[in-house]
Design an enzyme around this catalytic site. Structure first.
Site, PDB file in Angstrom:
ATOM      1  N   LYS A   1       0.778  -1.117   0.024  1.00 24.76           N
ATOM      2  CA  LYS A   1      -0.047   0.026  -0.150  1.00 24.76           C
ATOM      3  C   LYS A   1       0.743   1.359   0.065  1.00 24.76           C
ATOM      4  O   LYS A   1       0.385   2.263  -0.490  1.00 24.76           O
ATOM      5  CB  LYS A   1      -1.075  -0.165   1.257  1.00 24.76           C
ATOM      6  CG  LYS A   1      -2.195  -1.143   1.050  1.00 24.76           C
ATOM      7  CD  LYS A   1      -3.148  -0.619   1.908  1.00 24.76           C
ATOM      8  CE  LYS A   1      -4.372  -1.567   1.705  1.00 24.76           C
ATOM      9  NZ  LYS A   1      -4.343  -3.070   2.229  1.00 24.76           N
TER      10      LYS A   1
ATOM     11  N   GLU B   1      -9.516   6.882   4.147  1.00 27.28           N
ATOM     12  CA  GLU B   1     -10.527   6.031   4.760  1.00 27.28           C
ATOM     13  C   GLU B   1      -9.818   4.806   5.166  1.00 27.28           C
ATOM     14  O   GLU B   1      -8.594   4.333   4.312  1.00 27.28           O
ATOM     15  CB  GLU B   1     -11.350   5.584   3.948  1.00 27.28           C
ATOM     16  CG  GLU B   1     -11.303   4.523   2.767  1.00 27.28           C
ATOM     17  CD  GLU B   1     -10.254   4.887   1.792  1.00 27.28           C
ATOM     18  OE1 GLU B   1      -9.936   6.198   1.398  1.00 27.28           O
ATOM     19  OE2 GLU B   1      -9.616   3.739   1.347  1.00 27.28           O
TER      20      GLU B   1
ATOM     21  N   SER C   1       1.579  -9.878  -0.779  1.00 23.96           N
ATOM     22  CA  SER C   1       1.075  -8.399  -0.822  1.00 23.96           C
ATOM     23  C   SER C   1       1.507  -7.986   0.653  1.00 23.96           C
ATOM     24  O   SER C   1       1.845  -6.449   0.627  1.00 23.96           O
ATOM     25  CB  SER C   1      -0.244  -8.320  -0.932  1.00 23.96           C
ATOM     26  OG  SER C   1      -1.042  -9.184  -0.196  1.00 23.96           O
TER      27      SER C   1
END
Ligand SMILES: *Cc1c(COP(=O)(O)O)cnc(C)c1O
Length: 398
Positions: A93, A115, A382
């Site tokens: 991310k 968010e 990930s």
């Protein structure tokens, strides 16, 4: 900006999917973000700065690791892991957050909002805001705040304000609604860092471009290590950013299979999973047209997954298009299969994967034995599983 730059990325429609299904008040902020992206992303000085942060701060390139014990256990193809778990903050991310905050600075914004559901995107956003010295507000459902107390503390430690959201189901979708509301009110000073390849245009293309570094590196690394391109790519699909990042630079190779793994949860029954392609229909949700888990009246269904990062009722619109055009194959792994993969990778390779990533591993455990020994498979790892050990412990201890 007087001369809107020409746009090589399209208008945010992927067949019937994508678009900008937002209130009129959001059209001009979205336009401003799009113009900034088109202007700066092609600028060599932006690219140089982005690459410097990705290298020196995020720790890129992340390794591509030949998992020999896992390969031997599966007894089929040679399996490689793209180690996004080794990126700063423990997941992919941060790639998107670094890109977007560099854009925000060039747009003259002083304040960042985002968010978060499980807190992973909130932590990555709070991290880059601290790095750049910008004010940061993270919207998080009250329900999620209670479940993810450590990540709430992390964000606060990083200097962010975490605002509880008490509307609706008090989870991710409600937090996203609140963030959009804040953005409309404070757009002059504020940039909204959306965390995946979803939401209204230009986020799906912008986040994709910032995540493509995963596939770009992987392509070079597998050529250097194995002397050829892989046969199969596998990644988990929540909103769809890590999978899009891995797959995109291999789209010119249609013979390479690309498999996206959604959350099969407890069962493919209403409310028990988040497998949008197994049980969803075309619909509009949070700014874009895509596949959505909804009932016959168009009400969003509750979702479930053991991994918070995959637990969402919709999926990025470009994935919807890749599904319909068979560019990517989509499947799902259950909670139990993910939990088994979580344990197996820990024991065989000394790598505790995120429960999200464990869904991708589960797919290879299931079908890998039939794939042939001459094949090369790359799994996108990930994220790391440190965030999940407490949660997993509840299922694994008697
Ligand atoms: C958030 C997250 C995901 C799911 O998001 P995508 O946008 O589908 O990549 C997957 N893995 C990890 C580790 C995450 O934190």
């Amino acid at each position: 900006m007087t001369n809107p730059p020409t746009n090589p990325y399209g208008d945010g429609h992927f067949g019937p999917y994508g678009g900008q299904y937002v209130p009129e008040t959001l059209m001009s902020p979205l336009r401003e973000v799009e113009e900034a992206f088109l202007t700066y992303y092609q600028d060599p000085s932006f690219q140089a700065e982005l690459n410097r942060y990705l290298h020196d701060y995020v720790g890129r390139p992340t390794p591509l690791y030949h998992a020999q014990r896992l390969s031997a256990h599966v007894g089929g193809p040679q399996i490689y892991l793209k180690r996004e778990d080794l990126a700063h903050t423990g997941a992919h991310k941060i790639n998107n957050c670094i890109g977007q905050i560099l854009l925000a600075i060039r747009m003259g914004k002083k304040r960042i909002i985002a968010e978060t559901g499980a807190g992973q995107h909130g932590v990555a956003t709070a991290t880059v805001a601290a790095l750049m010295g910008l004010e940061c507000v993270i919207y998080m459902g009250e329900e999620d705040m209670a479940r993810q107390a450590i990540n709430v503390f992390r964000m606060r430690l990083l200097g962010a304000e975490v605002r509880p959201v008490s509307s609706g189901s008090r989870t991710l979708k409600d937090a996203m609604n609140e963030a959009l509301r804040d953005w409309v009110t404070n757009v002059r000073t504020t940039h909204y860092i959306l965390g995946t390849v979803g939401g209204p245009h230009p986020y799906p293309i912008m986040v994709r471009e910032f995540q493509r570094v995963i596939g770009r590196e992987t392509r070079q690394q597998i050529l250097a290590q194995a002397g050829r391109l892989p046969d199969i790519l596998v990644a988990c699909v929540g909103g769809g950013s890590n999978s899009m990042g891995l797959f995109y630079d291999f789209l010119d190779q249609p013979h390479i299979r690309k498999i996206g793994v959604e959350a099969g949860g407890l069962a493919i029954e209403p409310g028990k999973h988040a497998a949008r392609f197994a049980d969803g229909q075309r619909g509009v949700f949070q700014g874009a047209q895509s596949y959505v888990l909804q009932d016959a009246a168009g009400q969003i269904m509750p979702t479930h997954s053991i991994s918070a990062g995959l637990d969402y009722a919709s999926v990025g619109p470009e994935h919807a298009w890749f599904h319909d055009t068979h560019i990517v194959e989509y499947t799902h792994a259950s909670d139990a299969e993910a939990l088994a993969a979580f344990q197996l990778l820990s024991r065989l390779e000394g790598i505790i994967p995120a429960l999200e990533s464990a869904h991708a591993i589960a797919e290879v455990l299931k079908h890998g034995p039939a794939w042939g020994r001459d094949k090369i498979v790359i799994i996108n790892l990930s994220g790391r599983g440190d965030k999940d050990v407490d949660h997993a412990r509840k299922f694994l201890l008697p």
